[in-house]
Design an enzyme around this catalytic site. Sequence first.
Site, PDB file in Angstrom:
ATOM      1  N   GLU A   1       0.857  -1.193   0.000  1.00 20.44           N
ATOM      2  CA  GLU A   1       0.000   0.000   0.000  1.00 20.44           C
ATOM      3  C   GLU A   1       0.885   1.232   0.000  1.00 20.44           C
ATOM      4  O   GLU A   1       0.430   2.332  -0.271  1.00 20.44           O
ATOM      5  CB  GLU A   1      -0.906  -0.052   1.248  1.00 20.44           C
ATOM      6  CG  GLU A   1      -1.854   1.101   1.437  1.00 20.44           C
ATOM      7  CD  GLU A   1      -1.253   2.288   2.187  1.00 20.44           C
ATOM      8  OE1 GLU A   1      -1.948   3.270   2.380  1.00 20.44           O
ATOM      9  OE2 GLU A   1      -0.062   2.237   2.596  1.00 20.44           O
TER      10      GLU A   1
ATOM     11  N   CYS B   1      -4.436  -3.732   3.026  1.00 21.58           N
ATOM     12  CA  CYS B   1      -3.698  -4.835   3.657  1.00 21.58           C
ATOM     13  C   CYS B   1      -3.958  -6.177   2.984  1.00 21.58           C
ATOM     14  O   CYS B   1      -3.413  -7.197   3.398  1.00 21.58           O
ATOM     15  CB  CYS B   1      -4.044  -4.911   5.144  1.00 21.58           C
ATOM     16  SG  CYS B   1      -3.814  -3.340   5.990  1.00 21.58           S
TER      17      CYS B   1
ATOM     18  N   HIS C   1      -5.211 -11.234   9.743  1.00 14.77           N
ATOM     19  CA  HIS C   1      -4.590  -9.923   9.523  1.00 14.77           C
ATOM     20  C   HIS C   1      -4.610  -9.194  10.870  1.00 14.77           C
ATOM     21  O   HIS C   1      -5.647  -9.130  11.525  1.00 14.77           O
ATOM     22  CB  HIS C   1      -5.369  -9.121   8.479  1.00 14.77           C
ATOM     23  CG  HIS C   1      -5.003  -7.670   8.488  1.00 14.77           C
ATOM     24  ND1 HIS C   1      -3.692  -7.253   8.362  1.00 14.77           N
ATOM     25  CD2 HIS C   1      -5.743  -6.545   8.664  1.00 14.77           C
ATOM     26  CE1 HIS C   1      -3.655  -5.930   8.436  1.00 14.77           C
ATOM     27  NE2 HIS C   1      -4.882  -5.472   8.626  1.00 14.77           N
TER      28      HIS C   1
HETATM   29  N1  COA Z   1      -6.939  -0.215  30.037  1.00 16.09           N
HETATM   30  C1  COA Z   1      -7.381  -1.267  29.308  1.00 16.09           C
HETATM   31  N2  COA Z   1      -8.119  -1.127  28.157  1.00 16.09           N
HETATM   32  C2  COA Z   1      -8.384   0.121  27.756  1.00 16.09           C
HETATM   33  C3  COA Z   1      -7.956   1.252  28.463  1.00 16.09           C
HETATM   34  C4  COA Z   1      -7.194   1.045  29.681  1.00 16.09           C
HETATM   35  N3  COA Z   1      -6.753   2.061  30.398  1.00 16.09           N
HETATM   36  N4  COA Z   1      -8.376   2.347  27.821  1.00 16.09           N
HETATM   37  C5  COA Z   1      -9.066   1.925  26.708  1.00 16.09           C
HETATM   38  N5  COA Z   1      -9.058   0.574  26.685  1.00 16.09           N
HETATM   39  C6  COA Z   1      -9.652  -0.292  25.660  1.00 16.09           C
HETATM   40  C7  COA Z   1     -11.027   0.167  25.183  1.00 16.09           C
HETATM   41  O1  COA Z   1     -12.054  -0.318  26.026  1.00 16.09           O
HETATM   42  C8  COA Z   1     -11.069  -0.445  23.803  1.00 16.09           C
HETATM   43  O2  COA Z   1     -11.383  -1.811  23.892  1.00 16.09           O
HETATM   44  P1  COA Z   1     -12.511  -2.455  22.942  1.00 16.09           P
HETATM   45  O3  COA Z   1     -12.064  -2.214  21.508  1.00 16.09           O
HETATM   46  O4  COA Z   1     -12.483  -3.905  23.281  1.00 16.09           O
HETATM   47  O5  COA Z   1     -13.780  -1.755  23.261  1.00 16.09           O
HETATM   48  C9  COA Z   1      -9.603  -0.369  23.331  1.00 16.09           C
HETATM   49  O6  COA Z   1      -8.819  -0.195  24.510  1.00 16.09           O
HETATM   50  C10 COA Z   1      -9.301   0.801  22.403  1.00 16.09           C
HETATM   51  O7  COA Z   1      -9.781   1.964  23.013  1.00 16.09           O
HETATM   52  P2  COA Z   1     -10.514   3.066  22.153  1.00 16.09           P
HETATM   53  O8  COA Z   1     -10.952   4.149  23.050  1.00 16.09           O
HETATM   54  O9  COA Z   1     -11.535   2.428  21.288  1.00 16.09           O
HETATM   55  O10 COA Z   1      -9.253   3.552  21.290  1.00 16.09           O
HETATM   56  P3  COA Z   1      -9.116   4.548  20.102  1.00 16.09           P
HETATM   57  O11 COA Z   1     -10.278   5.477  19.978  1.00 16.09           O
HETATM   58  O12 COA Z   1      -7.781   5.141  20.278  1.00 16.09           O
HETATM   59  O13 COA Z   1      -9.156   3.611  18.780  1.00 16.09           O
HETATM   60  C11 COA Z   1      -8.297   2.064  17.180  1.00 16.09           C
HETATM   61  C12 COA Z   1      -8.465   2.398  18.671  1.00 16.09           C
HETATM   62  C13 COA Z   1      -7.681   0.703  17.034  1.00 16.09           C
HETATM   63  C14 COA Z   1      -9.680   2.051  16.505  1.00 16.09           C
HETATM   64  C15 COA Z   1      -7.366   3.139  16.539  1.00 16.09           C
HETATM   65  O14 COA Z   1      -6.081   2.986  17.054  1.00 16.09           O
HETATM   66  C16 COA Z   1      -7.311   3.114  15.032  1.00 16.09           C
HETATM   67  O15 COA Z   1      -8.119   3.741  14.365  1.00 16.09           O
HETATM   68  N6  COA Z   1      -6.298   2.388  14.454  1.00 16.09           N
HETATM   69  C17 COA Z   1      -6.106   2.324  13.024  1.00 16.09           C
HETATM   70  C18 COA Z   1      -7.195   1.530  12.296  1.00 16.09           C
HETATM   71  C19 COA Z   1      -7.134   0.079  12.429  1.00 16.09           C
HETATM   72  O16 COA Z   1      -6.137  -0.463  12.825  1.00 16.09           O
HETATM   73  N7  COA Z   1      -8.273  -0.574  12.063  1.00 16.09           N
HETATM   74  C20 COA Z   1      -8.436  -1.980  12.236  1.00 16.09           C
HETATM   75  C21 COA Z   1      -9.066  -2.708  11.082  1.00 16.09           C
HETATM   76  S1  COA Z   1      -7.939  -3.015   9.745  1.00 16.09           S
END
Ligand code: COA
Length: 391
Positions: A79, A111, A233
């Site tokens: 990509e 991916c 993945h």
């Molecule tokens: N201790 C333990 N867990 C915690 C925490 C803490 N202090 N704080 C947050 N979490 C958990 C949340 O409950 C959540 O768990 P869940 O997904 O099981 O509900 C997880 O950590 C992520 O927290 P969230 O607030 O949703 O994180 P974020 O808004 O930063 O987003 C992603 C996380 C992965 C969506 C973001 O990093 C992203 O967009 N990544 C790129 C896209 C990607 O990888 N997509 C995947 C498909 S290919």
Amino acid sequence: MKVGIDLIHFATADYYLGLDTFAAEKHIDVEKFTIGIGQEKMSIAPPDEDVVSLAAKAAAPILRQIDTNEISAVLFATETGVDQSKSAGVFLHGLLGLPNRCRVVEFKHACYAGAAALQMATTMIRANSKEKVLVIAADIAKYDVDTSGEATQGCGAVAMLITESPRIIAIEAGSGYYTDDVMDFWRPNNRTTALVDGKYSTKVYLNSLKHAWEHFTEQTNRTFNDIDYFCYHIPFTKMAEKAHKTLIKKTGADVTQDQFEAQTLASQIYNRIVGNSYSASLFVSFISLLDNNRQSVEGKRISFFSYGSGCVAEFFTGIMQSGYEKVLMTQEHQRKIAQRKPLSYQEYLDFYKQADSVIENIVYPLTNKGPYRLAGIKDHKRYYEKTNQLD
Ligand code: COA
């Protein structure tokens, strides 16, 4: 005829950013990363590392073991392409001195492209068993600073030699696939960083898994219990956990916690400390399983679920071949991962900001510690070089 992966090798950058360092900088509880998304470190590419130099590092140890004149095609999945026209694979072909009697092409779909290239290679060999195809999946996952995606960066390249009578895994005919035109992750042509609707992408990933699985079972009549180990993945390892739970619920399989861990944990170890490597990540997961599983996986059926946002997904399987351990490069993988240098947040930012390859002329200082690097760009032309470093 058996067709599949005869040799496989993985490379990543020489630097990483710890998510503990990242969490401290952003004043976020580190467990959000180590537990919440299941990540510890992200490999970070310096300015003189791109997918071509990563791919060269991944492929060189394979090429040393074979007659490179036999390579009939290079299928390069990425990509993070380095040119809108010229394939990254042709830069690689030149850098590694591959034969002119060879076809080279770049595959792209987020991916997913690595799985597409692997399936294309198996088809080529089923049509002509003399073909030996070098499949490369290489990516540098990069999101904007101060976005939720920033914690899920990383980079890596996996090189695979695809042949008849493979020594590692025979890919089975029959797979399930699924495409849907959605906007969960994309990168317009003028951007070096991806845009993502992270929560939505997680939902589309899981939905695609269910559809690809349905198609896979229709095509093959196989059930959940026919599969011994599951590689997914992995944009972050919690995603693989969510995926496996979804598949278990979908199939109604009866799986204990111990079985759940045995089926999935070894295939997440490297991804947890390398980060996302987009098209390579599924194959990093496979290598992680091979290098880290306590028991031999000889004769076992492994499943592969590839998901590329946007979205295209595929579920397929392979059977591990007897004696596969003899050709693994486990020590090289472990040494390269262990010898990476940690970066401070500021050092990471310096790398991040310098790596702008759209400039017309630049000479890159030597930061890459690997055997191949991007030396510079002159009049918009990229120049790679072999360094004196050993791989
Ligand atoms: N201790 C333990 N867990 C915690 C925490 C803490 N202090 N704080 C947050 N979490 C958990 C949340 O409950 C959540 O768990 P869940 O997904 O099981 O509900 C997880 O950590 C992520 O927290 P969230 O607030 O949703 O994180 P974020 O808004 O930063 O987003 C992603 C996380 C992965 C969506 C973001 O990093 C992203 O967009 N990544 C790129 C896209 C990607 O990888 N997509 C995947 C498909 S290919």
